[in-house]
Design a protein around this motif. Structure first.
Motif, PDB file in Angstrom:
ATOM      1  N   THR A   1      29.071-111.456 -15.695  1.00  0.00           N
ATOM      2  CA  THR A   1      28.550-110.456 -16.121  1.00  0.00           C
ATOM      3  C   THR A   1      29.154-109.282 -16.754  1.00  0.00           C
ATOM      4  N   SER A   2      28.694-108.378 -17.648  1.00  0.00           N
ATOM      5  CA  SER A   2      29.345-107.186 -18.099  1.00  0.00           C
ATOM      6  C   SER A   2      29.419-106.040 -17.498  1.00  0.00           C
ATOM      7  N   TYR A   3      30.093-104.974 -17.647  1.00  0.00           N
ATOM      8  CA  TYR A   3      30.072-103.858 -17.005  1.00  0.00           C
ATOM      9  C   TYR A   3      28.828-103.027 -17.229  1.00  0.00           C
ATOM     10  N   LYS A   4      28.425-103.095 -18.464  1.00  0.00           N
ATOM     11  CA  LYS A   4      27.329-102.491 -19.281  1.00  0.00           C
ATOM     12  C   LYS A   4      25.984-102.953 -18.520  1.00  0.00           C
ATOM     13  N   GLU A   5      25.880-104.119 -18.141  1.00  0.00           N
ATOM     14  CA  GLU A   5      24.887-104.838 -17.702  1.00  0.00           C
ATOM     15  C   GLU A   5      24.529-104.461 -16.248  1.00  0.00           C
ATOM     16  N   ARG A   6      25.865-104.387 -15.380  1.00  0.00           N
ATOM     17  CA  ARG A   6      25.693-104.072 -13.952  1.00  0.00           C
ATOM     18  C   ARG A   6      25.385-102.586 -13.825  1.00  0.00           C
ATOM     19  N   THR A   7      25.926-101.750 -14.655  1.00  0.00           N
ATOM     20  CA  THR A   7      25.580-100.209 -14.847  1.00  0.00           C
ATOM     21  C   THR A   7      24.199-100.051 -15.300  1.00  0.00           C
ATOM     22  N   ARG A   8      23.491-100.752 -16.135  1.00  0.00           N
ATOM     23  CA  ARG A   8      22.149-100.718 -16.763  1.00  0.00           C
ATOM     24  C   ARG A   8      21.375-100.847 -15.321  1.00  0.00           C
ATOM     25  N   ILE A   9      21.355-101.960 -14.400  1.00  0.00           N
ATOM     26  CA  ILE A   9      20.702-102.445 -13.549  1.00  0.00           C
ATOM     27  C   ILE A   9      20.587-101.105 -12.306  1.00  0.00           C
ATOM     28  N   CYS A  10      21.734-100.678 -12.058  1.00  0.00           N
ATOM     29  CA  CYS A  10      22.040 -99.491 -10.991  1.00  0.00           C
ATOM     30  C   CYS A  10      21.294 -98.260 -11.563  1.00  0.00           C
ATOM     31  N   GLN A  11      21.165 -97.976 -12.873  1.00  0.00           N
ATOM     32  CA  GLN A  11      20.627 -96.953 -13.471  1.00  0.00           C
ATOM     33  C   GLN A  11      19.164 -96.853 -13.299  1.00  0.00           C
ATOM     34  N   ILE A  12      18.723 -98.231 -13.381  1.00  0.00           N
ATOM     35  CA  ILE A  12      17.285 -98.469 -13.323  1.00  0.00           C
ATOM     36  C   ILE A  12      16.835 -98.344 -11.902  1.00  0.00           C
ATOM     37  N   PHE A  13      17.670 -98.750 -10.785  1.00  0.00           N
ATOM     38  CA  PHE A  13      17.157 -98.694  -9.483  1.00  0.00           C
ATOM     39  C   PHE A  13      17.586 -97.142  -8.966  1.00  0.00           C
ATOM     40  N   ALA A  14      18.552 -96.731  -9.151  1.00  0.00           N
ATOM     41  CA  ALA A  14      19.057 -95.207  -8.990  1.00  0.00           C
ATOM     42  C   ALA A  14      18.917 -93.923  -9.725  1.00  0.00           C
ATOM     43  N   GLY A  15      18.845 -94.449 -11.017  1.00  0.00           N
ATOM     44  CA  GLY A  15      18.988 -93.221 -11.614  1.00  0.00           C
ATOM     45  C   GLY A  15      20.186 -93.114 -12.544  1.00  0.00           C
TER      46      GLY A  15
ATOM     47  N   THR B   1      23.083-114.925 -16.005  1.00  0.00           N
ATOM     48  CA  THR B   1      22.218-114.132 -16.948  1.00  0.00           C
ATOM     49  C   THR B   1      20.608-114.027 -16.782  1.00  0.00           C
ATOM     50  N   GLN B   2      20.031-115.026 -16.092  1.00  0.00           N
ATOM     51  CA  GLN B   2      18.926-115.090 -15.506  1.00  0.00           C
ATOM     52  C   GLN B   2      18.988-114.085 -14.234  1.00  0.00           C
ATOM     53  N   MET B   3      19.901-114.133 -13.636  1.00  0.00           N
ATOM     54  CA  MET B   3      19.838-113.150 -12.368  1.00  0.00           C
ATOM     55  C   MET B   3      19.768-111.723 -12.844  1.00  0.00           C
ATOM     56  N   THR B   4      20.584-111.333 -13.992  1.00  0.00           N
ATOM     57  CA  THR B   4      20.483-109.862 -14.449  1.00  0.00           C
ATOM     58  C   THR B   4      19.201-109.581 -14.876  1.00  0.00           C
ATOM     59  N   HIS B   5      18.445-110.152 -15.647  1.00  0.00           N
ATOM     60  CA  HIS B   5      17.115-110.332 -15.829  1.00  0.00           C
ATOM     61  C   HIS B   5      16.294-109.977 -14.889  1.00  0.00           C
ATOM     62  N   SER B   6      16.399-110.761 -13.890  1.00  0.00           N
ATOM     63  CA  SER B   6      15.289-110.678 -12.391  1.00  0.00           C
ATOM     64  C   SER B   6      15.677-109.570 -12.005  1.00  0.00           C
ATOM     65  N   LEU B   7      16.787-108.918 -11.928  1.00  0.00           N
ATOM     66  CA  LEU B   7      17.235-107.658 -10.960  1.00  0.00           C
ATOM     67  C   LEU B   7      16.692-106.470 -11.919  1.00  0.00           C
ATOM     68  N   GLN B   8      16.565-106.532 -13.337  1.00  0.00           N
ATOM     69  CA  GLN B   8      15.953-105.431 -14.172  1.00  0.00           C
ATOM     70  C   GLN B   8      14.362-105.491 -13.762  1.00  0.00           C
ATOM     71  N   GLU B   9      13.994-106.413 -13.636  1.00  0.00           N
ATOM     72  CA  GLU B   9      12.329-106.635 -13.675  1.00  0.00           C
ATOM     73  C   GLU B   9      12.069-106.062 -11.994  1.00  0.00           C
ATOM     74  N   ILE B  10      12.793-106.102 -11.301  1.00  0.00           N
ATOM     75  CA  ILE B  10      12.630-105.712  -9.765  1.00  0.00           C
ATOM     76  C   ILE B  10      12.900-104.417  -9.631  1.00  0.00           C
ATOM     77  N   ALA B  11      14.081-103.852 -10.471  1.00  0.00           N
ATOM     78  CA  ALA B  11      14.301-102.326 -10.471  1.00  0.00           C
ATOM     79  C   ALA B  11      13.135-101.511 -11.310  1.00  0.00           C
ATOM     80  N   ALA B  12      12.602-102.261 -12.412  1.00  0.00           N
ATOM     81  CA  ALA B  12      11.666-101.518 -12.978  1.00  0.00           C
ATOM     82  C   ALA B  12      10.116-101.506 -12.089  1.00  0.00           C
ATOM     83  N   ALA B  13      10.156-102.498 -11.089  1.00  0.00           N
ATOM     84  CA  ALA B  13       9.008-102.358 -10.474  1.00  0.00           C
ATOM     85  C   ALA B  13       9.097-101.292  -9.030  1.00  0.00           C
ATOM     86  N   GLN B  14      10.153-100.796  -9.316  1.00  0.00           N
ATOM     87  CA  GLN B  14      10.459 -99.671  -8.213  1.00  0.00           C
ATOM     88  C   GLN B  14      11.011-100.687  -6.700  1.00  0.00           C
TER      89      GLN B  14
END
Length: 322
Positions: free
Chosen positions: A32-46, A84-97
């Motif tokens: 995974t890329s640094y950008k992908e990991r940072t984006r996931i945490c920003q969706i979760f925590a701001g 890659t599928q895992m990052t997409h799934s985490l983004q969906e969970i983060a978007a769903a609060q």
């Protein structure tokens, strides 16, 4: 496209390893890329704040058990697709609060199960060759590792590294070389290249060799062998034009035995192969009167008297008949 994304992710992974020096990130950083990991945490925590730092620490901690994973080198693309599928799934969970404290451990466990289903790399088989089937990828450091063996394979003369396989053949006979190794070769795009260094030269210096164009398979055969064939033969095994292993064979041609010795050997072989067609039988000897009279021991005094009596009887019989 997945391979291109993977290649772009690995350099970023190396940068992240250098900056953070956190081995617990190993497999996560490789795929995974640094950008992908940072984006996931920003969706979760701001975008900013202490929760963002906690999210990044939780992300790293959840994947701590995947730090020292080794996989078959050919399974990199499969594992990259799974991440890659895992990052997409985490983004969906983060978007769903959802909660990252729950989402990250669940994602890490799923990735662990995916890795466990992958076949492990085969063990290296000494003593030589580039063994692509045994090549492995190490998450700790995001690099591949191959067997540390030389390209040149030892022969059968004394079994030492770099020596040739010796073959002694009589002039006029047949010489055969088999270019095989004791480790598994790739199933496709395998070719063989044969070379020869003549003049009775024993060498592994490639500058002395010349190509043998018509020899293309793993088996080379020379018949009849002549003194000009004395020297070193080299066989290179190639996979997609890349060398996998190289073997050497030294051919020593000896003179044929004298003609008289050859004829004697041929006669001896004929005798060994001979067998009577029918069983011989002994018949009793029945000689004629002439053969008996011709034998020296037949004219004894007793036999002479017997012959005279027989002659008298024969004469009297003839007179009576007349």
């Amino acid at each position: 496209m997945a391979l291109l994304a993977q290649d772009s992710a690995v350099p970023c992974a190396l940068v992240a390893l250098t900056v953070f020096r956190a081995p617990a990130w190993a497999c996560l950083i490789c795929f995974t890329s640094y950008k992908e990991r940072t984006r996931i945490c920003q969706i979760f925590a701001g975008i900013q704040g202490p929760e963002l730092q906690k999210c990044q620490e939780a992300f790293s901690s959840a994947f701590a058990d995947l730090a020292d994973i080794e996989i078959n080198y050919d399974d990199r693309s499969h594992l990259h697709d799974a991440f890659t599928q895992m990052t997409h799934s985490l983004q969906e969970i983060a978007a769903a609060q959802g909660s990252f404290n729950v989402a990250f451990p669940d994602a890490a466990e799923k990735m662990r199960k995916v890795i466990m289903k992958l076949k492990g790399a085969q063990a290296c088989v000494p003593p030589c060759g580039f063994q692509d089937v045994a090549r492995r990828f190490l998450c700790y450091g995001c690099y591949s590792k191959a067997c540390n063996f030389p390209l040149d394979c030892p022969g059968e003369r004394r079994g030492l590294e770099g020596e040739e396989t010796d073959l002694t053949v009589t002039r006029g006979q047949q010489a055969k070389f088999s270019c095989t190794v004791n480790f598994q070769l790739p199933k496709e795009e395998i070719t063989y290249s044969w070379k020869f260094a003549g003049g009775g030269l024993r060498t592994q210096d490639q500058s002395y060799f010349r190509d043998i164009p018509r020899a293309q398979g793993y088996l080379a055969r020379i018949r009849p062998v002549q003194p000009t064939h004395s020297g070193t033969f080299s066989c290179s095994i190639l996979h997609d034009q890349r060398p996998v292993a190289r073997l050497y064979f030294f051919l020593n041609v000896t003179s044929a035995p004298p003609r008289g010795e050859i004829e004697l050997q041929v006669s001896f072989r004929k005798v060994l192969r001979w067998a009577p067609k029918e069983t011989e039988t002994l018949e009793p000897w029945r000689p004629s009167l002439g053969e008996l009279l011709a034998r020296p021991e037949a004219l004894t005094p007793g036999n002479q008297c017997l012959l005279a009596a027989l002659a008298a009887v024969a004469s009297a019989s003839a007179t009576l008949m007349v």
